[in-house]
Design an enzyme around this catalytic site. Structure first.
Site: not given
Ligand SMILES: [Zn+2]
Length: 371
Positions: A140, A177, A179, A265
């Protein structure tokens, strides 16, 4: 056959993101709690590698701190100094949900440098592939800001150094991931020599990022693919995504190295993801990426550890990935798998298939590699 490399270090577990609930809030009614990005998930994965004996079959690669030049290949001097100054003091926020604790700067340098060491081992032919079990995570982080528990863009820095110093002309990043890999996308959005693919939960985090229509700009048109799967996607959706989008894109792009941004995740009991993957899903996704890597780049894969917040389940998902990378099954049987597989939701559903079908149309836009 060359061994699988493993980067891990106790110091990674000493990065302290604080005891908030993971979301910035000034409310006095939030009881201090374990931070979601807690060292224990990763420490327990390393522990399982040790007690299962799997670690004895891996090449331990010592991490090193990334140099300033290496960090500067992505981040701005002002941001790097901001992290350093916070870390030298009592810590603070280096961006949205990106906490720096005392001493986190040096650990973040070691995290990026651990990924570089893994890349060097693979690209120099000492390891067939490698897993960098590093912390803090990186996908990120943006050039001038931390974000989402990430301080420095580990995968971005690895890709840039692999291209600049190790002759990997074309690199692909597969980010599984849960996200969106916004930092990695931002670094290479106009770069036709780096294919970035993010498979993530639609509108999770960052909530405004990761849509299908962000497909690369300028010279990099076509070299960024987002697959925003609906919440509740399971093994059927993930495998269809890899078989119909990720693998065909890799085969068309023909990278010299594949980087997996390995967030664990998307697992079924992750506290901040809403997907249904099991250790078997991670095993099969790894196998598919390896088959593509064998075909286009001599099997060269470096996995950088990203998210994954279930203390119970991260170790078994991570072990499955590393077992698959190394071609050796440990004696461990995932004790949760049978029950998770009995639960509903693993089959590919029509609203998930619609997203995958739209993403599959983007494969033809990927800049084709030679050969
Ligand atoms: Zn994540």
């Amino acid at each position: 056959m060359l061994p699988t490399g493993l980067v891990a270090h106790e110091r990674y577990f000493w990065h302290d993101p604080g005891r908030g609930a993971g979301f910035s809030t000034s409310s006095i009614y939030v009881q201090p709690d374990r931070h979601p990005e807690d060292p224990d998930t990763k420490r327990r994965l390393l522990a399982l590698l040790e007690v299962s004996g799997q670690v004895d079959h891996l090449l331990r690669i010592p991490p090193r701190p990334a140099t300033m030049d290496e960090i500067l290949c992505f981040h701005t001097p002002r941001y790097i100094e901001h992290v350093r100054a916070l870390s030298a003091g009592v810590g603070g926020e280096a961006g949205d949900s990106a906490t720096v604790g005392h001493g986190s700067y040096e650990i973040a340098l070691l995290s990026a440098g651990g990924c570089l060491a893994a890349g060097e081992a693979v690209l120099s032919g000492r390891a067939r592939n490698a897993y960098a079990l590093v912390r803090p995570p990186g996908h990120h982080a943006e050039a001038d800001s931390g974000r989402g528990y990430c301080l420095f863009g580990n995968a971005v820095i690895l890709v840039k150094q692999a291209r600049q110093k190790h002759g990997a002309a074309r690199v692909a990043v597969v980010d599984w991931d849960v996200h969106h890999g916004n930092g990695t996308e931002s670094a290479f959005i106009d770069d036709p020599s780096v294919l970035t693919i993010s498979v993530h939960q639609d509108h999770n985090y960052p909530v405004d990022a990761g849509s299908l229509d962000v497909n690369g700009t300028g010279a990099g048109r076509g070299a960024n693919i987002n697959i925003p799967l609906p919440a509740g996607s399971g093994q059927g959706a993930y495998l269809a995504t890899f078989e119909r989008v990720v693998v065909p894109a890799l085969l068309r792009f023909r990278p010299d190295l594949i980087v997996i941004a390995s967030g664990l995740d998307a697992a079924i009991i992750d506290p901040i993801g809403r997907m249904l993957c099991t250790s078997e899903t991670y095993r099969l996704m790894t196998r598919l990426v390896m088959q593509a890597a064998d075909e286009v780049c001599g099997g060269r894969i470096v996995a950088t550890h990203e998210g994954g917040y279930s203390n119970a389940y991260v170790p078994f998902c991570g072990l499955a990935v590393i077992e698959e990378l190394s071609g050796r099954r440990s004696p461990v049987i995932d004790p949760y798998l049978a029950e998770f597989e009995m639960m509903a939701g693993h089959a590919l559903l029509p609203h998930q298939e619609a997203v995958i079908r739209a993403a599959a149309e983007l494969v033809a836009r990927v800049p084709p590699g030679a050969g």
